[in-house]
Motif scaffolding. Structure first.
Motif, mmCIF file in Angstrom:
data_model
loop_
_atom_site.group_PDB
_atom_site.id
_atom_site.type_symbol
_atom_site.label_atom_id
_atom_site.label_comp_id
_atom_site.label_asym_id
_atom_site.label_seq_id
_atom_site.Cartn_x
_atom_site.Cartn_y
_atom_site.Cartn_z
ATOM 1 N N THR A 34 -14.831 66.539 38.707
ATOM 2 C CA THR A 34 -15.079 65.508 37.700
ATOM 3 C C THR A 34 -14.559 65.958 36.338
ATOM 4 N N LEU A 35 -14.830 67.216 35.985
ATOM 5 C CA LEU A 35 -14.351 67.755 34.713
ATOM 6 C C LEU A 35 -12.831 67.849 34.684
ATOM 7 N N PHE A 86 -11.668 64.588 33.714
ATOM 8 C CA PHE A 86 -11.840 64.464 32.264
ATOM 9 C C PHE A 86 -10.654 65.084 31.521
ATOM 10 N N CYS A 145 -13.490 62.879 41.520
ATOM 11 C CA CYS A 145 -12.204 63.024 40.837
ATOM 12 C C CYS A 145 -11.819 61.719 40.138
ATOM 13 N N GLY A 147 -14.004 61.070 37.108
ATOM 14 C CA GLY A 147 -13.567 61.792 35.920
ATOM 15 C C GLY A 147 -12.384 61.129 35.249
ATOM 16 N N GLY A 181 -13.430 59.460 31.661
ATOM 17 C CA GLY A 181 -12.932 60.295 30.586
ATOM 18 C C GLY A 181 -12.692 59.562 29.264
ATOM 19 N N GLU A 185 -16.803 73.224 31.151
ATOM 20 C CA GLU A 185 -16.100 73.684 32.347
ATOM 21 C C GLU A 185 -16.115 75.204 32.440
#
Length: 436
Positions: free
Chosen positions: A24-25, A28, A153, A156, A160, A184
């Motif tokens: 997810t990050l 982002f 995914c 993110g 974002g 992160e």
């Protein structure tokens, strides 16, 4: 050195949850700058093509390095590549924000270019290893873990921009990048400590050319090319949507990202719904109707060219929602179909198939985002304008819908199919079917 066999049940669960958070990050990292970077770059003197190149070079690096990893990656390197990619991302995402202090336009442009290239290499490392690492924890639950990672995914990628806008409103341009980088970094440190050394994700007898042989088949092209086109949507969002919304609706960099919530919410809802369809055996039907529906959103973007009264916030929210549905609808069903296609071509090692499809799916997404940001949102948008770029892209999506639909219909794939019930060994499609 930690081994999977020595891990407790809770430790394995922690690795899966950690993988979902980190992917997810990573999403982002790619989409975070979309609401405010184009305007910041414009203030520095960059033109639309240069903005598109900066946003697109992330995926150029992702594609090129992903191809390298496709040949070099083996089970013994999974943890190293996984953790190295996260460290790369932490450093480059924070550096990208700090580059705003550079006043010279050329130095700013080249520095942003280099930073996004290195960031794209890190993303390729994470996205190519996340599924083999996570699925090795619970091989019998690979289908559900795959779906969770895909949705995370995509989440993110679409969350974002509004998330970035919220942080931008709190602390300015640099603040969103530093918050994501620090977050992160914390999870990356945890991953280094708890992720085990993977020793059995892939067979030792696997041919390193398998992924290229698979990607060279006609069946892969019929499924992948429409997905590349649909992945152009987030690429165009990053390079030209925000500027268009600022210019037409009078929004600011601080709140333009909130408009993308319309895209994000429909993406989340449709992704979850289509995941259920795949579990129920209806993935092929879901994929078919999604690609038929996809061009509508971009024809809708073009309509205000003739009817300027539609250039308002409610109509724009509706169009963004349509595009969110198009992206959300392509991921789970198409990943399912690619895995089916690989199995049907005789790739019997399911761990290898999962790694191969995950890597190729990453390349598909990166190719689409790069094309959307660099070619459509950058070069073409600069020469023919936003509206006619959308019209052109709507035509491309229509052609892709025809290709995808005829493939499913001609080869009898519009039928109920499940992950666990697939037992066919003969190819779903033969290249000889298309020889004259």
């Amino acid at each position: 050195m930690t081994n999977i066999d020595n891990m407790s049940l809770n430790s394995k669960r922690a690795v899966v949850v950690l993988s979902v958070i980190l992917i997810t990050l990573e999403g982002f990292n790619l989409s975070l700058p979309a609401p405010f970077f184009p305007e910041e770059a414009k203030k520095k003197g960059m033109n639309k093509s240069e903005i598109g190149l900066v946003t697109g070079c992330f995926d150029i690096a992702n594609i090129m390095f992903g191809l390298v990893l496709a040949r070099l990656l083996n089970p013994h390197r999974l943890k190293f590549v996984y953790c190295a990619g996260m460290i790369d991302s932490c450093i480059t995402v924070s550096a990208f924000g700090l580059l705003s202090h550079i006043e010279d336009k050329n130095i700013f442009f080249l520095s942003c270019l280099l930073c996004r290239i290195v960031n794209g290499m890190g993303a390729a490392m994470v996205w190519s290893t996340i599924l083999p690492v996570a699925c090795s924890m619970f091989p019998e639950m690979s289908g559900r873990i795959t779906a969770a990672v895909q949705v995370a995914c995509g989440l993110g990628l679409v969350i974002g921009p509004p998330f970035g806008s919220a942080l931008y409103g709190i602390g300015g341009y640099v603040f969103p990048f530093l918050v994501v980088a620090v977050t992160e970094a914390i999870f990356a440190l945890v991953a280094i400590l708890i992720v085990p050394q993977i020793t059995s994700a892939t067979s030792k007898t696997v041919d390193k050319n398998d992924i290229f042989n698979f990607m060279g088949t006609w069946g892969y092209f019929c499924l992948a090319f429409p997905m590349v086109a649909l992945f152009c949507i987030p690429g165009m969002r990053d390079s030209c949507y925000s500027l268009h919304l600022i210019n037409t609706l009078g929004l600011t960099e601080a709140n333009v990202g909130y408009m993308f919530l319309c895209l994000s919410i429909t993406f989340i809802c449709v992704s979850a719904l289509f995941g259920v369809f795949v579990d129920k055996g209806l993935g092929c039907y879901a994929a078919f109707f999604n690609v038929i529906f996809a061009p509508v959103g971009y024809f809708a973007f073009f309509i205000p060219y003739f009817f300027p009264v539609l250039e308002n916030m409610p109509y724009t929210c509706l169009v963004l929602a349509l595009n969110g549905a198009a992206i959300g609808g392509v991921m789970n069903p198409s990943y399912f179909l690619l895995e089916k296609l690989a199995l049907s071509y005789g790739y019997t090692d399911r761990s290898h198939v999962k790694t191969m499809v995950a890597t190729s799916f990453n390349l598909i997404g990166a190719s689409g985002r790069m094309t959307g940001s660099l070619l459509l949102g950058g070069i073409i948008n600069q020469h023919i304008g936003f509206y006619f770029t959308c019209l052109l892209f709507a035509g491309v999506l229509t052609a892709c819908a025809v290709l995808y639909a005829q493939f499913l219909i001609k080869h009898g794939l519009l039928r109920v199919m499940y992950y666990e019930k697939y037992e066919e060994t003969k190819p779903l499609i033969s290249d000889s079917d298309y020889e004259s």
